[in-house]
Design a protein around this motif. Sequence first.
Motif, short mmCIF file in Angstrom:
data_model
loop_
_atom_site.label_atom_id
_atom_site.label_comp_id
_atom_site.label_asym_id
_atom_site.label_seq_id
_atom_site.Cartn_x
_atom_site.Cartn_y
_atom_site.Cartn_z
N UNK A 166 63.53 88.07 -3.17
CA UNK A 166 63.22 86.95 -2.33
C UNK A 166 62.76 85.92 -3.26
N UNK A 167 62.71 84.80 -2.74
CA UNK A 167 62.17 83.64 -3.65
C UNK A 167 60.53 83.79 -3.20
N UNK A 168 60.10 83.23 -4.40
CA UNK A 168 58.50 83.19 -4.23
C UNK A 168 57.98 81.55 -4.47
N UNK A 169 56.86 81.39 -3.69
CA UNK A 169 56.35 79.88 -3.85
C UNK A 169 54.92 80.28 -4.88
N UNK A 170 55.32 80.09 -6.07
CA UNK A 170 54.21 80.18 -7.25
C UNK A 170 53.00 79.53 -6.86
N UNK A 171 53.10 77.99 -5.90
CA UNK A 171 51.97 77.31 -5.65
C UNK A 171 51.08 78.00 -4.69
N UNK A 172 51.70 78.91 -3.66
CA UNK A 172 50.93 79.71 -2.81
C UNK A 172 50.36 80.79 -3.45
N UNK A 173 50.93 81.58 -4.62
CA UNK A 173 50.46 82.55 -5.29
C UNK A 173 49.38 82.09 -6.21
#
Length: 142
Positions: A115-122
Motif C-alpha cells: 500500500x502507499x504510505x504518507x511519509x509526512x504522517x510517518x
Amino acid sequence: MPLSLQPLTPATLHRAKAAEAERRNALAAERQARDAAEEANRQKDLFVGVVSHELRTPLSAILGWTQVLQRQPGLDAARQGIQAIERNVRTLARLVDDLFDVTRMAANQFELHMCEADFGDIVEAAVHTVQPAAAERGVTLQ
C-alpha cells in the motif's frame, strides 16, 4: 606419479572398515546436530508467537483506557500525556504485530499487502514520539 596397488591385508582391511565406521558416525552426528538445530528454530518461532500474543492483551487494555480517558471532560492538562501514551502503545502494538509476522513468515503463513504510505504522517508520528524527551533536554524539533 605412478599408482601402486597394495595388497589387501587384514590390517588395511581393518583400517578401511574403521574409516568407513568413522565416516558413518560423523554423518549420523551431523544429522543429529541438524535435527536439533531445526527443533530449536521451531521452538524459537513458537516462543516468539506466544510472546507476541501475550503482549497484545495488555497493550489492547492500555490503548482502550487511553481512548476512554481522552473523551473525559476536565482532563485537558492530562490529554497531551494520554495522547503520547496512546501513540507509544500503538507503536508497541505494531512491533508486536511485526514479531508475530516473523513467526508467520517462518511457518509460511504470511501474506504481504502493498500500500502507499504518507511519509509526512510517518515523520509526524516520529516527532510526536520523541517530542517529550527532546523538550526535556531543551531541544526543539522542526
